[in-house]
Write an enzyme that holds these catalytic residues in place. Structure first.
Site, short mmCIF file in Angstrom:
data_model
loop_
_atom_site.label_atom_id
_atom_site.label_comp_id
_atom_site.label_asym_id
_atom_site.label_seq_id
_atom_site.Cartn_x
_atom_site.Cartn_y
_atom_site.Cartn_z
N ALA A 1 -7.21 -1.63 3.97
CA ALA A 1 -5.78 -1.48 3.68
C ALA A 1 -5.46 -1.71 2.20
CB ALA A 1 -4.99 -2.44 4.55
N HIS A 2 -4.21 -1.55 1.86
CA HIS A 2 -3.78 -1.65 0.46
C HIS A 2 -3.99 -3.04 -0.14
CE1 HIS A 2 0.67 -2.24 1.93
NE2 HIS A 2 -0.15 -2.90 2.66
N ASN A 3 -4.39 -3.02 -1.40
CA ASN A 3 -4.56 -4.24 -2.20
C ASN A 3 -5.69 -5.14 -1.71
OD1 ASN A 3 -1.42 -3.58 -2.62
ND2 ASN A 3 -2.26 -4.54 -4.42
N SER B 1 -4.07 -6.82 1.34
CA SER B 1 -4.10 -7.90 0.34
C SER B 1 -5.16 -8.96 0.62
CB SER B 1 -2.74 -8.59 0.23
OG SER B 1 -1.77 -7.67 -0.21
#
Lengths: 348, 348, 348
Positions: free
Chosen positions: C240-242, C260
């Site tokens: 997923a993102h980050n 994250s």
């Protein structure tokens, strides 16, 4: 694109504290601040970052009063978080937009292409397709016959839509999404083999739905697999045939919903959740990651956990107790021994 | 396409009760009946729907006697379910079939294309590929060098087949399927890094296998990853290198089979099941959704559940008991106290 | 390509025992031996296969002394396993290499193409893209604007890279991989709907990373999703993102890492593992298949199991105890009864 603190403050109706001519060209989180970037501080928990951030400009709430000197230029606004979100959207909207219809796409003559629609290279658009205004069909997308795509829809590279599916306005499908592949329907035969049941239904995706990369939504056996308005679905999710997803429900990555199940509105499922077929899940149900649901959930707004999933707090208590199971076995066996001893003593 | 009740009854060798000229152009479930659609009633559980269905024609069993008036025209047949399935297949088969070889495809000169094969736009077919009769290669499919594709195979848009893989007759691969990507083989090095082990094997998929959208079947390190005749595999499934899947085994979506494992014939795995590498699973094994299997299953025809999976009924009993674990801890602690009290009393 | 035993022995600095002119054209496992193939014997556990293998040549350790006659020609070397690996790589490297830039690709004028790079049919390469030397861009790949691809990178058919992502040298992405799709970020609104948060970050993939088929790595909201040097990621994984993945970490298929989260170096996750968002996992953490991690793991080099995951040995003991739960309930209830009886007896 570079913007001065003054310009940004004007746009946000805010006040500059520091260098009005300070310039930024990108955005960052305050804890990852970098020169030339705009950050924001909203949550007091992050306040310590503002004294050391390398971001050039930081948007803060009106009532923020620093304890010590801050290297960055500040912009004070009514609401730092929503102001930052506004700038983020402005930034995004200023990126060059794809437009035009590539001569390298293959578009059937009977396709109706809305005004302002973009079609990228090597896209294939079948017969009797209708594509809305300002829709963006990226390269290598496939759209089967009789598909309808709404206004402002965005189909990223490599999306595949089988024939007869219907997508609403403002639908966004990320790369590799497959809409309308055959549902998994096979009739067992006496000799142990399987006979395919034709899947003649379709998929209907309503307005404002967004679907993540490589997710699959299978077509109905008959009728429609339906994803209602505003639902948000992450990457690598599986939506089986004849499923119905309610408005504004949100699924994290790798969730799987088996056939003919009906999910209510405003539900929220964590990653890798699995839902059995032919059941229904009440509105507002929240399900923790990796949980499995085998039976219908009838009461609204419950939070569930486990496989099979039940009330999350009760599950968490049981999960903690689970860790002490080896100890439980020992205790029971020593209780049994002591009890036996006691009985013996009494019978003496 | 519109058909009258009379025509359908003739085709099914049935009898019309009602309006012989009633016309239908699609099919639906009896509970979702719509005007102009054909439905069926086979399971008595659904009988109440027939008195209110909006379907124009309903196929029923010969011995069905309505309790009250039915708005729809009926067709009485020997077996309503199989008659309906027949019509479903007829309907499907009457859809226009893709044919011809697109001038926009890239096909190596050394490719042998069977009679009646279809190749869509922007498909890429490598050198020394052999494609069977009436095979359908949809747009944007990639077929590497030396691949063999059987007669009547269907490769939906965007399927990718790496070099040297072999597909039998009547194989169906849905959009986004990847066959023959490298198996996940890396040798750990003394410095903590990994060295890639070349994957020089291939994938062999036998006749009548169907594979769902975005599923991956990795090539063998050496030898072949094999999916045997008639196996049916749903979307987003992972089949690792050197796995062997037995005839007529059925996997639901998001199942994962780790490397070198051998699955028997006529197995049935629910969604999100995980099977460890280097084990074997006996014929006829049924595994409940989300279960995990870490060791070989030797006895045929077991039904398993849990992670690690074991006998499903025993597992279910334990899962029910799991919920009462916090209660169990309390009971044990009160037993301990009571026993201590008793002992004290006795020693007084 | 055919090679004699003599030639292979020369290359490996080994000694032929048997027919120096024996010829092989492929490689196999010793237990699946086939005529014309080269196998190896390193692990004594497999020794019995060598007396019956149909492989034409077998590489063995120098000190191997057969108990009885062996049909195959032997080549004795210092280290049979590493010699075989050497041959495997030689074999792989001798396969014809893709080269040249297809006239059927669509490449923006502003794209910088490194020397020796290959670009296949119907690939789309956007503006201001930089592609390294000897990189291989297979057919139907999409590369968005401002992407950087390192030297010797391999992007298999159908890979999609969204704009502004950065790939290092020797990166390998298998078919269907999607890099840089929007992170899953939506702000809940008072009316129950969601408002999209623009995802303006990118994905950075460092040197020597390999990613399996149909895996997704989402772009950061701001900043970068980062996969560090040498990490190996299997098929159908969700990043997923980050997220940040440390050097030389290895994930099996269908793993999911929520937003994250920071994974340390030299970690190893089994299939279908799920990791919650906004946590960090220490270096060298090993996690068993299907486990779920909800909280940060702070101590290095632990082996974890379960959901929620904890020390694998403790978990295994609890999992064994879990099976006896129905029995535990019975025992507790009989303890309670006996105790009640005892008390009654004493009070008499």
């Amino acid at each position: 694109m570079e913007f001065t603190a003054e310009l940004i403050a004007d746009f946000l109706n805010g006040e500059v504290i520091g260098d009005k001519s300070a310039k930024v060209s990108t955005m960052c989180k305050i804890e990852q601040g970098e020169p030339g970037a705009l950050a924001f501080l909203s949550n007091a928990k992050y306040e310590h970052y503002i004294y050391q951030t390398k971001a050039t400009i930081v948007i803060v709430n009106k009532d923020f009063e620093p304890d010590k000197e801050i290297p960055a230029t500040l912009i004070k606004v009514e609401n730092a978080y929503s102001s930052f979100a506004k700038i983020l959207e402005l930034y995004q909207s200023m990126k060059p937009q794809k437009s035009g219809v590539s001569a390298l796409a293959s578009i059937a003559e009977s396709c109706e292409l809305g005004e302002g629609a973009y079609v990228g290279e090597f896209a294939v658009i079948g017969g009797n397709v209708r594509i809305g205004k300002n829709a963006k069909i990226y390269p290598q997308v496939y759209i089967g016959n009789h598909v309808v795509i709404g206004d402002n829809a965005v189909l990223y590279p490599g999306v595949k839509i089988y024939e007869e599916c219907v997508l609403g306005d403002h639908v966004t499908l990320h790369a590799g999404v497959v809409i309308g592949a055959d549902g998994f329907g096979f009739a067992p035969q006496p000799d142990g083999s399987y006979h395919k049941i034709p899947q003649i239904g379709n998929v209907v995706i309503e307005d404002w739905v967004e679907i993540g990369a490589n997710t699959c939504v299978d077509r109905a056996t008959m009728g429609s697999t339906i994803i209602k308005k505003g639902a948000k679905i992450d990457d690598l999710v599986m939506i089986a045939h004849n499923v119905q997803i309610g408005e504004h429900s949100v699924f994290s990555a790798q969730v799987g919903i088996a056939g003919s199940t009906k999910i209510g509105r405003n539900c929220m499922f964590g990653g890798q959740v699995g839902i059995a077929g032919h059941i229904s899940i009440a509105d507002g149900t929240q399900i923790a990651s990796q949980s499995g649901v085998a039976n219908s959930i009838k009461a609204d707004n419950q939070t569930l956990m486990g496989a099979p999933a039940y009330d999350a707090r009760s599950y968490q208590r049981a999960a903690i107790a689970f860790k002490s199971l080896p100890d439980v076995l020992k205790k029971i066996s020593s209780l049994e021994k002591e009890l036996a001893r006691l009985k013996e003593e009494m019978n003496r």
